[in-house]
Design a protein around this motif. Structure first.
Motif, mmCIF file in Angstrom:
data_model
loop_
_atom_site.group_PDB
_atom_site.id
_atom_site.type_symbol
_atom_site.label_atom_id
_atom_site.label_comp_id
_atom_site.label_asym_id
_atom_site.label_seq_id
_atom_site.Cartn_x
_atom_site.Cartn_y
_atom_site.Cartn_z
ATOM 1 N N LYS A 222 2.614 -4.027 14.210
ATOM 2 C CA LYS A 222 2.258 -2.808 13.484
ATOM 3 C C LYS A 222 3.042 -2.703 12.174
ATOM 4 N N ALA A 223 2.336 -2.474 11.076
ATOM 5 C CA ALA A 223 2.978 -2.337 9.767
ATOM 6 C C ALA A 223 3.473 -0.918 9.552
ATOM 7 N N LYS A 224 4.530 -0.805 8.776
ATOM 8 C CA LYS A 224 4.978 0.492 8.291
ATOM 9 C C LYS A 224 4.421 0.696 6.886
ATOM 10 N N GLY A 225 4.072 1.940 6.569
ATOM 11 C CA GLY A 225 3.487 2.242 5.272
ATOM 12 C C GLY A 225 4.539 2.664 4.262
ATOM 13 N N TYR A 226 4.290 2.361 2.979
ATOM 14 C CA TYR A 226 5.249 2.668 1.918
ATOM 15 C C TYR A 226 4.550 3.264 0.700
ATOM 16 N N TRP A 227 5.276 4.156 0.023
ATOM 17 C CA TRP A 227 4.771 4.743 -1.199
ATOM 18 C C TRP A 227 5.844 4.631 -2.287
ATOM 19 N N ALA A 228 5.435 4.830 -3.525
ATOM 20 C CA ALA A 228 6.344 4.707 -4.667
ATOM 21 C C ALA A 228 6.579 6.076 -5.284
ATOM 22 N N GLU A 229 7.836 6.427 -5.412
ATOM 23 C CA GLU A 229 8.161 7.690 -6.068
ATOM 24 C C GLU A 229 7.886 7.602 -7.565
ATOM 25 N N THR A 230 8.134 6.428 -8.129
ATOM 26 C CA THR A 230 7.807 6.179 -9.527
ATOM 27 C C THR A 230 7.255 4.769 -9.671
ATOM 28 N N GLY A 231 6.284 4.604 -10.550
ATOM 29 C CA GLY A 231 5.750 3.286 -10.855
ATOM 30 C C GLY A 231 5.305 2.506 -9.635
ATOM 31 N N LYS A 232 5.809 1.261 -9.546
ATOM 32 C CA LYS A 232 5.419 0.376 -8.444
ATOM 33 C C LYS A 232 6.597 0.078 -7.513
ATOM 34 N N ASN A 233 7.513 1.025 -7.438
ATOM 35 C CA ASN A 233 8.662 0.868 -6.558
ATOM 36 C C ASN A 233 8.302 1.366 -5.154
ATOM 37 N N TYR A 234 7.526 0.563 -4.410
ATOM 38 C CA TYR A 234 7.038 0.970 -3.090
ATOM 39 C C TYR A 234 8.136 0.757 -2.047
ATOM 40 N N SER A 235 9.069 1.692 -2.022
ATOM 41 C CA SER A 235 10.218 1.567 -1.128
ATOM 42 C C SER A 235 10.393 2.752 -0.192
ATOM 43 N N LYS A 236 9.608 3.780 -0.365
ATOM 44 C CA LYS A 236 9.718 4.973 0.469
ATOM 45 C C LYS A 236 8.800 4.844 1.682
#
Length: 450
Positions: A222-236
């Motif tokens: 199962k994958a965990k999902g990620y989003w970016a607070e700014t630009g393409k920094n998908y670390s959240k």
């Protein structure tokens, strides 16, 4: 083998062998997806198949950043609105079983809905019901969700909002229309929507890595999902959305192999008939059929659906007339999966395609940007763009769309902050200020209004 037999064999296996071997095609696709991965515009799993043969099935990037677990071809993702391809097929199955007609008005199932006598099953399937999700969202706080069942809440929301257009005329994408379809499936099968989809599709066709309630899934893949607070920094890392919220419009999880099985099930007319599929693949308004988006790529009919939910994106593209499947599942909130799918299909047909290269933004003083501020219109589509200067940066606001911040590559050339294949070139044509908008191989012009 004589020449006639050789040519027959080559033609029967399609368009790929006259130009490239399958291994070279797979290498080109891998390089393309890898290029998007390198610029943080893809992270997930890909499967590409032609005429029953899988050319590429591979994972890219991390499924879990903290543990450094890599995505593989077996990683499981939320597929969001690709769920609609299952919901629509289930409705068409019930039509084949004579339990339902596409012309039935939904008052049959919802006698308390004020517009039930005007909206048909077909209207729900192709998003022409007139139900406006945006208007409903604006009023959602007025309902007490602690005392209403999901169905009661849905009916209250629908009765509390007027239709945005007469049913059957205007396309207006509506998840709530598909919630109604899920409830209708439940009523006709005497089981929950989820139970019906499992009984009719998942279990008999052995889709073992496909299901509901992604949040409760306990599998190492199962994958965990990620989003970016700014630009393409998908670390959240994103919390998993409750499947009850997305329901029959977007609650299913799967992996690329199970979605390829779903392609084959439909391709071979195992679940519903060819006649029903042709109904589904017919665009009724704009480019939407019954649970499928229909367009043309490389002169071939493509049926597809994309999906977006917090932390995940999906794209399921098929060319049914030539048994082509391109499946992209991502655990980053990247915006451009359809661009990648189009590139892959171009590779399969030996056509030019956009290969992304990392771009570098420069700094421009606001005094050099102010001349670009204004209202622009793409005449052929009547799309209006407002270009504003905010905090020293240009911001583009498409009408009824999300704003974006283009980054300067030169004094008049800009690229998308999260999608570098999007280019904006400011210039002049016939003494008018214009923006040339380039998206991969596609080019449009927007003219500045006086």
């Amino acid at each position: 083998m004589n020449f006639k037999k050789l040519m027959t064999t080559l033609l029967s296996i399609g368009f790929v062998l006259p130009v490239f071997s399958q291994s070279k095609l797979a290498s080109k696709v891998d390089s393309l997806v890898g290029a998007y991965t390198n610029i943080q515009e893809f992270n997930g799993s890909v499967l590409v198949a032609v005429k029953g043969k899988i050319l590429l099935a591979k994972g890219y990037g991390y499924s879990d950043q903290a543990s450094k677990t890599l995505n593989t071809d077996s990683t499981i993702f939320s597929i969001a609105s690709v769920t609609k391809t299952f919901t629509s097929a289930m409705i068409l199955k019930l039509v084949e079983e004579k339990k339902l007609s596409l012309d039935d008005k939904i008052i049959r199932f919802y006698p308390g809905y004020q517009y039930g006598s005007r909206i048909s099953i077909a209207n729900l399937l192709n998003h022409t019901s007139g139900i406006n999700d945006r208007n409903i969202e604006e009023k959602r706080e007025k309902y007490d969700r602690t005392v209403l069942t999901r169905e009661q809440l849905l009916l209250a929301e629908l009765n509390g909002t007027e239709l945005s257009s007469e049913p059957g005329i205007t396309f207006n994408y509506s998840n709530r229309g598909y919630y109604l379809l899920g409830n209708i499936i439940s009523k006709l099968t005497n089981m929950t929507y989820e139970q019906a989809i499992r009984k009719y599709i998942f279990t008999p066709y052995m889709l073992k890595n496909t299901g509901f309630d992604f949040g409760s899934l306990r599998k190492n893949d199962k994958a965990k999902g990620y989003w970016a607070e700014t630009g393409k920094n998908y670390s959240k890392e994103t919390p998993i959305m409750d499947s009850a919220g997305t329901y029959s419009a977007g609650a299913i999880y799967s992996n690329v192999f199970d979605l390829y099985k779903w392609h084959e099930i439909l391709q071979n007319c195992n679940f519903i008939s060819k006649e029903s599929l042709e109904r589904a693949y017919k665009p009724y308004t704009k480019t939407y059929g019954y649970g499928w988006i229909i367009d043309s790529l490389q002169g071939k009919r493509r049926v597809s659906h994309s999906g977006a939910v917090w932390g995940f994106r999906s794209n399921f593209s098929r060319i049914p007339d030539e048994d082509v499947a391109v499946i992209l599942l991502s655990n980053y909130e990247v915006p451009g999966l359809d661009m990648i799918a189009k590139g892959i299909i171009s590779i399969l047909y030996g056509q030019p395609y956009y290969l992304p290269i990392k771009k570098k933004a420069i700094h421009l003083e606001p005094i050099k940007l102010v001349k670009y501020v204004g209202t622009y219109e793409i005449l052929e589509s009547h799309l209006v763009l407002e270009v504003k200067l905010e905090s020293g940066k240009l911001v583009v606001y498409p009408k009824n769309g999300n704003s974006s911040v283009p980054l300067p590559e030169s004094e008049n050339r800009f690229f998308g902050e999260t999608e570098e294949s999007l280019e904006l070139i400011f210039g002049k044509k016939s003494n008018k200020d214009i923006i040339t908008i380039i998206m991969g191989e596609t080019k449009r012009e927007a003219i500045k209004r006086n």
